[in-house]
Write a protein that holds these residues in place. Structure first.
Motif, PDB file in Angstrom:
ATOM      1  N   SER A   1       0.809  -1.219   0.000  1.00  0.00           N
ATOM      2  CA  SER A   1       0.000   0.000   0.000  1.00  0.00           C
ATOM      3  C   SER A   1       0.843   1.271   0.000  1.00  0.00           C
ATOM      4  O   SER A   1       0.360   2.327  -0.407  1.00  0.00           O
ATOM      5  CB  SER A   1      -0.949   0.005   1.197  1.00  0.00           C
ATOM      6  OG  SER A   1      -0.208  -0.037   2.407  1.00  0.00           O
ATOM      7  N   GLY A   2       2.109   1.184   0.421  1.00  0.00           N
ATOM      8  CA  GLY A   2       2.999   2.334   0.391  1.00  0.00           C
ATOM      9  C   GLY A   2       3.828   2.425  -0.880  1.00  0.00           C
ATOM     10  O   GLY A   2       4.648   3.321  -1.030  1.00  0.00           O
ATOM     11  N   GLY A   3       3.645   1.479  -1.801  1.00  0.00           N
ATOM     12  CA  GLY A   3       4.379   1.477  -3.061  1.00  0.00           C
ATOM     13  C   GLY A   3       5.673   0.687  -3.031  1.00  0.00           C
ATOM     14  O   GLY A   3       6.397   0.653  -4.023  1.00  0.00           O
ATOM     15  N   ARG A   4       5.965   0.032  -1.916  1.00  0.00           N
ATOM     16  CA  ARG A   4       7.192  -0.768  -1.814  1.00  0.00           C
ATOM     17  C   ARG A   4       7.076  -2.016  -2.683  1.00  0.00           C
ATOM     18  O   ARG A   4       6.041  -2.668  -2.721  1.00  0.00           O
ATOM     19  CB  ARG A   4       7.417  -1.176  -0.362  1.00  0.00           C
ATOM     20  CG  ARG A   4       8.631  -2.045  -0.170  1.00  0.00           C
ATOM     21  CD  ARG A   4       8.715  -2.514   1.276  1.00  0.00           C
ATOM     22  NE  ARG A   4       9.650  -3.589   1.386  1.00  0.00           N
ATOM     23  CZ  ARG A   4      10.851  -3.481   1.911  1.00  0.00           C
ATOM     24  NH1 ARG A   4      11.250  -2.319   2.391  1.00  0.00           N
ATOM     25  NH2 ARG A   4      11.647  -4.519   1.978  1.00  0.00           N
ATOM     26  N   LEU A   5       8.161  -2.351  -3.384  1.00  0.00           N
ATOM     27  CA  LEU A   5       8.205  -3.532  -4.242  1.00  0.00           C
ATOM     28  C   LEU A   5       8.934  -4.664  -3.538  1.00  0.00           C
ATOM     29  O   LEU A   5      10.031  -4.467  -3.013  1.00  0.00           O
ATOM     30  CB  LEU A   5       8.931  -3.213  -5.553  1.00  0.00           C
ATOM     31  CG  LEU A   5       8.325  -2.137  -6.432  1.00  0.00           C
ATOM     32  CD1 LEU A   5       9.204  -1.895  -7.647  1.00  0.00           C
ATOM     33  CD2 LEU A   5       6.922  -2.505  -6.850  1.00  0.00           C
ATOM     34  N   ASP A   6       8.338  -5.840  -3.531  1.00  0.00           N
ATOM     35  CA  ASP A   6       8.969  -7.044  -2.998  1.00  0.00           C
ATOM     36  C   ASP A   6       8.964  -8.108  -4.084  1.00  0.00           C
ATOM     37  O   ASP A   6       7.907  -8.407  -4.646  1.00  0.00           O
ATOM     38  CB  ASP A   6       8.217  -7.553  -1.765  1.00  0.00           C
ATOM     39  CG  ASP A   6       8.369  -6.621  -0.577  1.00  0.00           C
ATOM     40  OD1 ASP A   6       9.518  -6.265  -0.254  1.00  0.00           O
ATOM     41  OD2 ASP A   6       7.347  -6.235   0.017  1.00  0.00           O
ATOM     42  N   PRO A   7      10.120  -8.701  -4.402  1.00  0.00           N
ATOM     43  CA  PRO A   7      10.190  -9.710  -5.463  1.00  0.00           C
ATOM     44  C   PRO A   7       9.280 -10.903  -5.165  1.00  0.00           C
ATOM     45  O   PRO A   7       9.205 -11.365  -4.033  1.00  0.00           O
ATOM     46  CB  PRO A   7      11.647 -10.150  -5.460  1.00  0.00           C
ATOM     47  CG  PRO A   7      12.389  -9.094  -4.724  1.00  0.00           C
ATOM     48  CD  PRO A   7      11.427  -8.481  -3.763  1.00  0.00           C
ATOM     49  N   VAL A   8       8.575 -11.373  -6.196  1.00  0.00           N
ATOM     50  CA  VAL A   8       7.745 -12.578  -6.065  1.00  0.00           C
ATOM     51  C   VAL A   8       8.261 -13.715  -6.929  1.00  0.00           C
ATOM     52  O   VAL A   8       7.778 -14.834  -6.829  1.00  0.00           O
ATOM     53  CB  VAL A   8       6.254 -12.312  -6.374  1.00  0.00           C
ATOM     54  CG1 VAL A   8       5.663 -11.351  -5.365  1.00  0.00           C
ATOM     55  CG2 VAL A   8       6.062 -11.797  -7.787  1.00  0.00           C
TER      56      VAL A   8
END
Length: 67
Positions: free
Chosen positions: A44-51
């Protein structure tokens, strides 16, 4: 730590196209040089986490459409 949003492999060019899913929860990018698609979840804050990443794209891959 320096931000590097959307980098598939540090120090190597190659991203050709990217797209967010319609709900904005996932970002996918085509790296035509490596023949892979890379994915990130978007919080929700725009942070990207690899999937993950997926290989074996055809050599003619030039674009991406996410839904």
């Amino acid at each position: 730590e320096d931000a590097a949003a959307g980098v598939s492999v540090d120090g190597q060019p190659g991203l050709r196209d990217e797209d967010l899913t319609l709900d904005g929860r996932y970002l996918y990018a085509v790296d035509a040089d490596s023949g892979r698609v890379f994915g990130w979840s978007v919080d929700s804050g725009g942070r990207l986490d690899p999937v993950g990443s997926w290989a074996k794209l055809p050599a003619t891959a030039a674009g991406l459409a996410a839904s």
